[in-house]
Design a protein around this motif. Structure first.
Motif, PDB file in Angstrom:
ATOM      1  N   TYR A  69      32.679  47.628  34.941  1.00 58.02           N
ATOM      2  CA  TYR A  69      32.336  47.270  36.357  1.00 58.02           C
ATOM      3  C   TYR A  69      32.643  45.612  36.267  1.00 58.02           C
ATOM      4  O   TYR A  69      32.796  44.798  35.469  1.00 58.02           O
ATOM      5  CB  TYR A  69      30.865  47.390  36.356  1.00 58.02           C
ATOM      6  CG  TYR A  69      30.255  48.532  36.584  1.00 58.02           C
ATOM      7  CD1 TYR A  69      30.280  49.190  37.900  1.00 58.02           C
ATOM      8  CD2 TYR A  69      29.904  49.583  35.637  1.00 58.02           C
ATOM      9  CE1 TYR A  69      29.373  50.427  38.166  1.00 58.02           C
ATOM     10  CE2 TYR A  69      29.506  50.866  35.727  1.00 58.02           C
ATOM     11  CZ  TYR A  69      29.157  51.335  37.003  1.00 58.02           C
ATOM     12  OH  TYR A  69      28.704  52.515  37.251  1.00 58.02           O
TER      13      TYR A  69
ATOM     14  N   ARG B 238      36.541  40.614  44.675  1.00 58.95           N
ATOM     15  CA  ARG B 238      37.325  41.739  45.469  1.00 58.95           C
ATOM     16  C   ARG B 238      38.696  40.898  45.447  1.00 58.95           C
ATOM     17  O   ARG B 238      39.862  41.763  45.393  1.00 58.95           O
ATOM     18  CB  ARG B 238      36.905  41.948  46.782  1.00 58.95           C
ATOM     19  CG  ARG B 238      35.658  42.685  46.965  1.00 58.95           C
ATOM     20  CD  ARG B 238      35.712  43.985  46.526  1.00 58.95           C
ATOM     21  NE  ARG B 238      36.683  44.872  47.274  1.00 58.95           N
ATOM     22  CZ  ARG B 238      36.381  45.847  48.428  1.00 58.95           C
ATOM     23  NH1 ARG B 238      34.926  45.606  48.672  1.00 58.95           N
ATOM     24  NH2 ARG B 238      37.185  46.553  48.630  1.00 58.95           N
TER      25      ARG B 238
ATOM     26  N   CYS C  45      38.897  43.817  42.067  1.00 55.26           N
ATOM     27  CA  CYS C  45      37.762  44.866  41.563  1.00 55.26           C
ATOM     28  C   CYS C  45      37.079  45.340  42.820  1.00 55.26           C
ATOM     29  O   CYS C  45      37.065  45.136  44.030  1.00 55.26           O
ATOM     30  CB  CYS C  45      36.780  44.084  41.064  1.00 55.26           C
ATOM     31  SG  CYS C  45      37.178  43.431  39.132  1.00 55.26           S
ATOM     32  N   ASN C  46      36.708  46.917  42.788  1.00 58.35           N
ATOM     33  CA  ASN C  46      36.070  47.421  43.753  1.00 58.35           C
ATOM     34  C   ASN C  46      35.049  48.558  43.333  1.00 58.35           C
ATOM     35  O   ASN C  46      34.453  49.132  43.610  1.00 58.35           O
ATOM     36  CB  ASN C  46      36.874  48.321  44.637  1.00 58.35           C
ATOM     37  CG  ASN C  46      37.643  49.402  43.894  1.00 58.35           C
ATOM     38  OD1 ASN C  46      37.550  49.458  42.454  1.00 58.35           O
ATOM     39  ND2 ASN C  46      38.230  50.331  44.557  1.00 58.35           N
ATOM     40  N   ARG C  47      34.412  48.040  41.860  1.00 54.80           N
ATOM     41  CA  ARG C  47      33.560  48.754  41.423  1.00 54.80           C
ATOM     42  C   ARG C  47      32.743  47.815  40.721  1.00 54.80           C
ATOM     43  O   ARG C  47      32.927  47.049  39.802  1.00 54.80           O
ATOM     44  CB  ARG C  47      34.158  49.682  40.084  1.00 54.80           C
ATOM     45  CG  ARG C  47      32.900  50.360  39.228  1.00 54.80           C
ATOM     46  CD  ARG C  47      33.998  51.282  38.186  1.00 54.80           C
ATOM     47  NE  ARG C  47      33.258  51.651  37.111  1.00 54.80           N
ATOM     48  CZ  ARG C  47      32.622  52.878  36.991  1.00 54.80           C
ATOM     49  NH1 ARG C  47      32.433  53.571  38.244  1.00 54.80           N
ATOM     50  NH2 ARG C  47      31.905  53.205  36.103  1.00 54.80           N
TER      51      ARG C  47
ATOM     52  N   CYS D 115      34.908  50.456  50.982  1.00 54.71           N
ATOM     53  CA  CYS D 115      35.679  51.156  49.884  1.00 54.71           C
ATOM     54  C   CYS D 115      35.208  50.710  48.463  1.00 54.71           C
ATOM     55  O   CYS D 115      36.018  50.517  47.558  1.00 54.71           O
ATOM     56  CB  CYS D 115      37.057  51.109  50.196  1.00 54.71           C
ATOM     57  SG  CYS D 115      37.566  51.654  51.609  1.00 54.71           S
ATOM     58  N   ALA D 116      33.978  50.274  48.233  1.00 53.22           N
ATOM     59  CA  ALA D 116      33.396  49.746  46.881  1.00 53.22           C
ATOM     60  C   ALA D 116      32.454  50.807  46.316  1.00 53.22           C
ATOM     61  O   ALA D 116      31.702  51.054  47.035  1.00 53.22           O
ATOM     62  CB  ALA D 116      32.987  48.288  46.892  1.00 53.22           C
ATOM     63  N   GLU D 117      32.314  50.700  44.869  1.00 52.72           N
ATOM     64  CA  GLU D 117      31.253  51.531  44.164  1.00 52.72           C
ATOM     65  C   GLU D 117      30.571  50.479  43.536  1.00 52.72           C
ATOM     66  O   GLU D 117      30.849  49.552  42.840  1.00 52.72           O
ATOM     67  CB  GLU D 117      31.807  52.406  43.118  1.00 52.72           C
ATOM     68  CG  GLU D 117      30.866  53.105  42.168  1.00 52.72           C
ATOM     69  CD  GLU D 117      31.397  53.618  41.207  1.00 52.72           C
ATOM     70  OE1 GLU D 117      30.674  54.116  40.271  1.00 52.72           O
ATOM     71  OE2 GLU D 117      32.825  54.033  41.179  1.00 52.72           O
ATOM     72  N   ILE D 118      29.123  50.392  44.077  1.00 53.62           N
ATOM     73  CA  ILE D 118      28.224  49.654  43.855  1.00 53.62           C
ATOM     74  C   ILE D 118      26.894  49.857  43.366  1.00 53.62           C
ATOM     75  O   ILE D 118      26.319  51.017  43.707  1.00 53.62           O
ATOM     76  CB  ILE D 118      27.775  48.558  44.994  1.00 53.62           C
ATOM     77  CG1 ILE D 118      29.269  47.858  45.655  1.00 53.62           C
ATOM     78  CG2 ILE D 118      26.831  47.410  44.671  1.00 53.62           C
ATOM     79  CD1 ILE D 118      28.956  47.062  46.791  1.00 53.62           C
ATOM     80  N   VAL D 119      26.588  49.284  42.010  1.00 52.52           N
ATOM     81  CA  VAL D 119      25.058  49.460  41.469  1.00 52.52           C
ATOM     82  C   VAL D 119      24.422  48.209  41.957  1.00 52.52           C
ATOM     83  O   VAL D 119      24.814  47.150  41.531  1.00 52.52           O
ATOM     84  CB  VAL D 119      25.121  49.821  39.955  1.00 52.52           C
ATOM     85  CG1 VAL D 119      23.846  50.006  39.380  1.00 52.52           C
ATOM     86  CG2 VAL D 119      26.252  51.098  39.652  1.00 52.52           C
ATOM     87  N   TYR D 120      23.086  48.201  42.635  1.00 46.18           N
ATOM     88  CA  TYR D 120      22.805  47.181  42.982  1.00 46.18           C
ATOM     89  C   TYR D 120      21.377  47.126  42.392  1.00 46.18           C
ATOM     90  O   TYR D 120      20.670  47.913  42.369  1.00 46.18           O
ATOM     91  CB  TYR D 120      22.376  47.462  44.591  1.00 46.18           C
ATOM     92  CG  TYR D 120      21.988  45.960  45.090  1.00 46.18           C
ATOM     93  CD1 TYR D 120      22.961  45.196  45.216  1.00 46.18           C
ATOM     94  CD2 TYR D 120      20.584  46.177  45.854  1.00 46.18           C
ATOM     95  CE1 TYR D 120      22.294  43.723  46.043  1.00 46.18           C
ATOM     96  CE2 TYR D 120      20.394  44.870  46.289  1.00 46.18           C
ATOM     97  CZ  TYR D 120      21.387  43.847  46.647  1.00 46.18           C
ATOM     98  OH  TYR D 120      20.721  42.523  47.152  1.00 46.18           O
TER      99      TYR D 120
END
Length: 387
Positions: A4, A188, A192-194, A214-219
């Motif tokens: 990530y 970005r 990066c998009n994760r 269009c991003a994969e996010i763990v918040y």
């Protein structure tokens, strides 16, 4: 696991939370292809890129105000630099010396962050600061800086008004959080998009844009950010609590724990919801917070209900004791007597509305609690004969 991009928000002393989150992610095998941060997030980002968790833990375990500033007058609140009580001393330092001397903080950070190791890690490190003279943000990565400048720019990214600062170009800078306190966009631009975003502050910054399409996010963020305390409240006990909260919240963010304000394994949380329903579970957690049930631990379904049952009984006992100690003919009774003529003149409907009892808060939670207590009473006692 695919790596990530890591984004670390600013928040001063609350940054201990990010080290706890890092511990959880290390255990889960989460790795990073790049790191960006602001203020304390940039400093933590350098520690994480460096890859030395034990050194980061040592730094945060000893972080106190007295180790970070040099100030002539004794602070009235030594654990919280910018508390209201300390403002006279801070103002005196600003007038006399141009701000509070933070050279001890710089020396401490330099002792724990090795620029060569950060550069050699292969993990790009980005940071944000804000140049006052041009009124523009400065967003850059370590590979854009000359050798030996990392600590300089880490200090500029964390430059709070009232603190002294030396800049390599002589310009005035402010904490990068005034522009963007969670620099997702900087990553970005790096492709990066994760992401994993560890957010410790409600401040977003005047130039913040949610670059999340269009991003994969763990918040990762506290259930209630106020629990993290003040940004300049450097206290070892608070830091330990913040790290523990960050650890638990990170495990929750990656699906290893569940719950709203509290923490359960997925299996135990499923038991709780199956037994009482999801709406009741939400009320149960809110009631637990109101009753002061310990929050920073992992509960089983039964353990949580037992802790809540005990806490509710204690609250009920306290309330009963207060009612018994209150004078029978006190202020409230006098007020009611004075209001009696008005009530008698009022219409019957108005009287009924005034005297209508208030609804019991958390009705579903109390019903679930009664159900739990009833089930415990039905359990056979140890040693009892089984028919």
């Amino acid at each position: 696991m695919k790596p990530y991009g890591l984004v670390l928000a600013g928040g001063g002393a609350k940054g201990a939370y990010q080290i706890g989150a890092w511990k959880a992610m290390r255990e889960l095998g989460v790795t990073f292809c790049a790191v960006t941060g602001v203020s304390i997030g940039a400093i933590n980002g350098a520690l994480i890129a460096q890859g030395d968790y034990d050194r980061a833990l040592e730094l945060w375990s000893r972080a106190e105000v007295k180790d970070g500033v040099r100030i002539e007058a004794e602070l009235k609140e030594p654990d919280n630099l910018f508390s209201f009580s300390n403002l006279p001393q801070i103002f005196r330092e600003m007038v006399k010396n141009g701000g509070v001397d933070v050279s001890p903080a710089r020396n401490l950070i330099a002792a724990y962050i090795d620029e060569e190791k950060v550069r050699a890690s292969g993990i790009p490190l980005g940071l944000v600061t804000f140049q006052v003279s041009s009124f523009k943000p400065v967003e850059l990565f370590l590979d854009e800086l000359d050798d030996g400048r990392l600590i300089d720019y880490l200090m500029l990214s964390a430059r709070f008004p009232g603190l002294q600062s030396d800049s390599p170009d002589g310009a005035r800078y402010l904490d990068g959080g005034v522009y963007d306190n969670a620099p997702v966009g900087l990553l970005r631009k790096r492709g990066c998009n994760r992401f994993v975003v560890v957010d410790i502050s409600s401040m977003k910054g005047m130039g913040h844009r949610p670059e999340l399409s269009c991003a994969e996010i763990v918040y990762i963020r506290p259930n209630d950010p106020k629990e993290l305390g003040e940004s300049f409240e450097f206290d070892t006990d608070m830091n330990e609590m913040r790290m523990k909260m960050g650890y638990l919240d990170a495990r929750k963010a990656f699906g290893k724990l569940q719950g709203q304000a509290y923490y359960f394994t997925p299996r135990e949380y499923e038991k709780l919801q199956n037994a009482y329903g999801y709406k009741a579970c939400d009320e149960l957690e809110k009631l637990a917070q109101q009753c002061g049930v310990e929050r920073l631990k992992v509960y089983s379904c039964r353990g949580f209900m037992a802790a809540l049952s005990t806490a509710v009984k204690e609250k009920e006992a306290e309330k009963e004791a207060e009612e018994q100690q209150a004078p029978r003919d006190g202020f409230a009774s006098s007020l009611l007597r004075a209001a009696q003529p008005l009530l008698e003149r009022a219409g019957g409907e108005l009287v009924r509305k005034i005297r209508r009892p208030k609804k019991e808060p958390f009705p579903l939670a109390l019903e679930a609690l009664a159900q739990y207590r009833a089930s415990r009473r039905r359990l056979p006692r140890a040693g009892a004969k089984q028919g």
